[in-house]
Structures are given as structure tokens and as C-alpha cells.
Design an enzyme around this catalytic site. Structure first.
Site, PDB file in Angstrom:
ATOM      1  CB  SER A  81     -34.429 -10.806 -14.705  1.00 27.60           C
ATOM      2  OG  SER A  81     -35.175 -11.546 -15.656  1.00 27.60           O
ATOM      3  CE1 TYR A  90     -32.342 -15.388 -12.855  1.00 30.10           C
ATOM      4  CE2 TYR A  90     -34.488 -15.078 -13.866  1.00 30.10           C
ATOM      5  CZ  TYR A  90     -33.145 -14.769 -13.792  1.00 30.10           C
ATOM      6  OH  TYR A  90     -32.607 -13.838 -14.654  1.00 30.10           O
TER       7      TYR A  90
END
Length: 330
Positions: free
Chosen positions: A163, A189
Site C-alpha cells: 500500500s 499498518y
């Protein structure tokens, strides 16, 4: 810190952010190919499965909730479902053992399942859940499928869904599980997504000689169930809500739709444009550019493409999982 980065040279592939998964296949026939797509019954994973199966591949979808997967994938030809929980090492081994026992090769492995910005959760080992699910679970799964599946294919690709969120933090090799620092859901994350990219770097280095290439990618910003743990402030922060608190649909939000979001994973898994290439981070169906650490835009940061960091993470991942990834094993 000094980084030595992988070669990140855009191909100018002819695709862009608007390319869909079907367009990224460019008419390729995948008949006879076997694929596994984790997270393949929701969001981008579901669209990835639809594209690969539609092109003729047989796709196995591991699912923590097989009943939910069955409902999502109902009527889709060439798709199978099996039970798997990436937070459970024994479940990973059971899934892999069953696949190896089937005698099938594995031509495409898309490591796409993940969680994002969750409250602090730990697995039975005490490992932070985002790192354990997004990275360690896929590390163990790929390692266990390696000897008799990926190598058996002789030409295979492993695709790790990272990501742009990796830009917020690299992997903290000293305290990846937030045992000695306050937990931050976004840093957790980000480090798991940096880990996805670094895993592809080291896997490709070790596996290329055996015909297996690895890639990581940013799919784009898409409204999917991955956002389920975000509160209203988070949703506004990522651009998913307008000033009135209403969902910003693509393209007004700058988000992609699901078909566009799945395109880069499908491109990495199948495109002849990537023949002879590996270990790179991609976006918008092309190899991404290497950008400065403080860049606020797209591209890959040095800490997510550094072979030294990738090797260090690899060794720690073997220790954390107890699984040795032997690329020379038959």
C-alpha cells in the site's frame, strides 16, 4: 540510515490508474494455470479472483469464513474454497499440507488478505495482529507452499499487496509488535505494508533462479471492507467522506473503483511486460518510481525497497514463525 535500493524503473506500460483488471490481462489465456488468492472473497480480492478465473485459471480462495466466501463466490466457475486463518500458524500448515498433497503446481500466489488500522490486537503468540496477519501469515504460507507447489510450476509469480500507506513508516526491527512503545494503529499498518514490499524484494532475490518472481504493489485508494475499522475522522482523513459526512464515490474522491483497484495485482500476476523482472514495487499497472523519503505522493520509499532491510526482516520472520524458507528445497 543508508539504504541500497532495488531498481525501480517505470516501464511506461501503456496502462494507467483507470485500467481495469480485465484490461490488465490484455486478453491472456490462463487455462491450465493454478492460482491462490488470499482475501479473495471480498473487495479487491474478489475482483482479482473474478478476473483470473474469467481468463481460465483455476483459483483457490482461502477463507477464514468459508460460508461467507461461498456466498460471495457462488456461481463463479473455476473457483474453489478452503479454510485458512492467517493469524493461526497451525491453520496455515493444514491448508498448505492439503494443497501439497493434491499434487498441483502453483503458478500464481496473490497475498492479498489484510487488516488495516485496527485497535491493538495480538495473536496467541503475542504478535501484533496487523504485522502478524499482513506479513507473517503470508510469509509462512508462501514458505510452506514453496517446495512442491511454486517450484513445481517452474514459472510462477508471487504478488504481495502492499500500500501507499507504507510511506508512513518502515519496519521497526527492534520492536515490530509494540511491546516497548505506545501502539499506533497507522504506524502498525504502515510497517506491515513496508514488510510486504520488503518480503517481495528478498523472495525475488532467492527465488528468481528457480523461475519464481515476486512483486509488491499499491492497488490505489478504493472503498472496500478493508476500511471497516476506521472511525468518521479516519474516513475523512483518507478522503472517503465529504464535508457533510457522505461517502465520496469515485472518481470525485480520487478513489478507484474495485475493477481498477484490482488491476495492478492482476498485471503483476500475469503480464508479459514483467518477464525477466522481479522484486519491484508497482502501481497503476507499472513499476513505480523510487521517491524521496519525505515525498507526499505516490512511488516507493527507500526503506521499502532496501535489500539489506529485506534480508534482516526475512531472518527475523523465520525466527518469529519458526519456519525456515529454503528456496533450494525440492
Amino acid at each position: 540510515m543508508t539504504y541500497t535500493t532495488t531498481l525501480q524503473t517505470p516501464l511506461h506500460s501503456g496502462f494507467d490508474a483507470r485500467t481495469t483488471a480485465t484490461e490488465a490481462l490484455a486478453g491472456r489465456d490462463l487455462s491450465g494455470m493454478q492460482a491462490i488468492v488470499t482475501g479473495g472473497y471480498s473487495g479487491l480480492g474478489l475482483e482479482t479472483v473474478r478476473a483470473l478465473a474469467g481468463a481460465g485459471a483455476t483459483v483457490l480462495v482461502p477463507a477464514r469464513d468459508p460460508h461467507q466466501a461461498q456466498a460471495a463466490l457462488h456461481g463463479m466457475a473455476g473457483v474453489e474454497i478452503a479454510t485458512l486463518d492467517l493469524l493461526d500458524p497451525q491453520a496455515i500448515d493444514t491448508f498448505a499440507d492439503a494443497y501439497l498433497a493434491s499434487g498441483r503446481a502453483l503458478h500464481i500466489l496473490v497475498n492479498g488478505a489484510g487488516i488495516m488500522a485496527t485497535p491493538l490486537l495480538r495473536d496467541a503468540r503475542g504478535y501484533e495482529a496487523q504485522f502478524a496477519t499482513n506479513h507473517l501469515g503470508h510469509f509462512q504460507l508462501t514458505a510452506r507452499l514453496w517446495p512442491a507447489a511454486l517450484r513445481r510450476a517452474q514459472s510462477a509469480r508471487v504478488v504481495c499487496v502492499s500500500s501507499l500507506g507504507h510511506r508512513q513508516a518502515g519496519v521497526d526491527l527492534d520492536d515490530p509488535h509494540f511491546l516497548h512503545q505506545p501502539y499506533d494503529k497507522w504506524r502498525a499498518y504502515a510497517q506491515s505494508k513496508s514488510a510486504n514490499a520488503l518480503f517481495a524484494v528478498e523472495l525475488d532475490r532467492l527465488a528468481a533462479a528457480h523461475g519464481v518472481r515476486a512483486f509488491s504493489l499499491h492497488p490505489g485508494a478504493i472503498l472496500t471492507p478493508l476500511l471497516r475499522h476506521l472511525d468518521l475522522d479516519d474516513m475523512r482523513g483518507v478522503g472517503a467522506l465529504d464535508e457533510q459526512g457522505q461517502v465520496n464515490p469515485p472518481p470525485q474522491s480520487g478513489f478507484k473503483n474495485v475493477a481498477q483497484g484490482a488491476a495492478t495485482a492482476v498485471w503483476c500476476a500475469t503480464s508479459a511486460q514483467l518477464d525477466g523482472i522481479g522484486g519491484v514495487y508497482c502501481e497503476d499497472c507499472d513499476i513505480a518510481a523510487l521517491v524521496a523519503d519525505d515525498s507526499t505522493g505516490s512511488g516507493v520509499r527507500r526503506w521499502a525497497s532496501d535489500p539489506v532491510q529485506a534480508r534482516q526482516l526475512w531472518m527475523q520472520s523465520e525466527q518469529m514463525t519458526g519456519v525456515r524458507f529454503d528456496c533450494d528445497a525440492e
